[in-house]
Write an enzyme that holds these catalytic residues in place. Structure first.
Site, PDB file in Angstrom:
ATOM      1  N   ASP A  66     -17.440  -8.077  13.075  1.00 51.72           N
ATOM      2  CA  ASP A  66     -17.835  -6.701  12.758  1.00 51.72           C
ATOM      3  C   ASP A  66     -19.300  -6.667  12.318  1.00 51.72           C
ATOM      4  OD1 ASP A  66     -17.407  -4.010  12.567  1.00 51.72           O
ATOM      5  OD2 ASP A  66     -15.686  -4.188  11.227  1.00 51.72           O
TER       6      ASP A  66
ATOM      7  N   ASP B  10     -23.660 -10.664   9.503  1.00 48.88           N
ATOM      8  CA  ASP B  10     -24.418  -9.478   9.079  1.00 48.88           C
ATOM      9  C   ASP B  10     -24.298  -9.235   7.583  1.00 48.88           C
ATOM     10  OD1 ASP B  10     -21.652  -8.647   9.323  1.00 48.88           O
ATOM     11  OD2 ASP B  10     -22.361  -6.582   9.154  1.00 48.88           O
TER      12      ASP B  10
ATOM     13  N   ASP C   6     -19.577 -14.079  13.099  1.00 48.16           N
ATOM     14  CA  ASP C   6     -18.830 -12.980  12.498  1.00 48.16           C
ATOM     15  C   ASP C   6     -18.651 -11.910  13.577  1.00 48.16           C
ATOM     16  OD1 ASP C   6     -17.726 -11.348  10.373  1.00 48.16           O
ATOM     17  OD2 ASP C   6     -19.603 -10.229  10.447  1.00 48.16           O
TER      18      ASP C   6
HETATM   19 MG   LIG Z   1     -19.553  -8.480   9.504  1.00 42.30          MG
END
Ligand SMILES: [Mg+2]
Length: 349
Positions: free
Chosen positions: A28, A230, A26
């Site tokens: 961001d 995240d 991922d």
């Molecule tokens: Mg993310």
């Protein structure tokens, strides 16, 4: 009844970059935050690649093209090419191409990334409901997207066009706080088509939905992938749905307390502070609910008034022991509701 849910993190004696052939990363909150590289990300990715691990960047953001995302990564010092980037726009475009005849007209409500992905799949991109599109697809259009674009989408859906969305993220993190994401735009169209007798439902491609995972595997050819993310409800749930292992990093939106309270489908195989977790072995907590969960020098228990942590050692080992205690206490019934603040304070988390 024997539960099937994960009740503790997995262990690995070897560095994860040697165990898995491809990291599905991922962006961001993992590689960058608000446009800047996350601490230790650039070096960790360089080293993982040098060790032979394939790197792919998997984003729900449909507005930018893979080329634009790769250019941003290169700017940060992360070696990447357009082919290394997989977006929810590509997953949506493939979904549409599988259901409509080649060259079908598709109303695109979103950014360049969405339009490019549709053309790559041989779709004919149109801008008005009056062009009689066979499908509508909504992708994040950014803060400058005119309200009238949602009107075109609602008109076309109201006239019977098939309805797709790149992703359903209702909010996205902005540099000044939380702002509406593509899922919010989808809800606007849903509200505006409520008059229809059979309320239409969009097909959503992005994480945690299967089309996104399938797109990633198709494009990378990964055989033993590790999802790195995240967010519990997109990255980790998407990995869970795809039946592959995942590593949660704590550099983005999920904190340690949320990890401990994670529902079964939100529990990652591994937990790391940041991307250095690709280079490290991951000790598996031992023990059980009776004797306590042991990892490194720590012992964690679930008692009536909360989670308790004793001992000393590495922060992440303490967190792994606590995951064992919390996830076992919750089982496969949902998330652990026990108070974790005191135990986490011992770890400085
Ligand atoms: Mg993310």
């Amino acid at each position: 009844m024997a539960g099937t849910a994960r009740t503790r993190p997995s262990g690995s004696d070897r560095a994860l970059r040697e165990v898995y052939d491809t990291a599905l990363l991922d962006l961001d909150g993992v590689v960058y935050v608000a446009g800047d590289a996350v601490a230790h990300a650039v070096r960790s990715l360089e080293e993982a690649r040098a060790a032979g691990m394939g790197l792919a960047y998997v984003t729900n953001n449909a507005s930018r093209t893979p080329g634009a995302v790769a250019a941003h990564l290169v700017e940060l010092g992360v070696p990447a090419e357009a082919d290394d980037v997989i977006t929810s726009a590509q997953a949506a475009a493939r979904l549409i191409a599988e259901q409509l005849p080649a060259g079908a007209r598709v109303l695109a409500v979103g950014g360049d990334g969405l339009r490019e992905a549709l053309r790559e799949q041989g779709m004919s991109v149109v801008d008005s409901a009056d062009d009689e599109p066979a499908a509508v697809v909504q992708g994040y259009g950014g803060p400058g997207m005119p309200w009238g674009r949602l009107g075109e989408a609602a008109l076309a859906v109201g006239r019977g066009a098939a309805w797709f969305a790149s992703n359903g993220d209702v909010t996205i993190p902005g540099d000044r706080g939380v702002v509406p994401g593509n899922g919010a735009a989808v809800e606007v169209v849903r509200l505006a088509t409520r008059w229809m007798r059979d309320a239409p439902e969009p097909q959503i491609a992005g994480k945690p939905r299967p089309p996104m995972h399938r797109e990633t595997i198709l494009r990378t050819g990964a055989r033993r992938p590790l999802v790195v993310g995240d967010r519990l409800d997109t990255d980790i749930e998407g990995a869970h749905a795809g039946g592959v292992d995942s590593m949660l990093v704590l550099t983005g939106v999920t904190d340690a307390a949320q990890l401990l309270a994670a529902r079964p489908e939100h529990r990652p195989a591994y937990v790391a502070g940041d991307l250095r977790g690709l280079a490290q072995p991951h000790p598996e907590p031992g023990g059980d609910a009776e004797s306590g969960f042991v990892c490194g020098g720590w012992t964690a228990r679930a008692v009536a008034d909360g989670l308790v942590l004793e001992g000393e050692g590495e922060v992440l080992d303490g967190l792994r022991a606590l995951c064992g205690a919390a996830w076992t206490a919750a089982g496969d019934e949902g998330g652990c509701g026990l108070e974790s603040g005191k135990a986490l304070a011992r770890l400085g988390l």
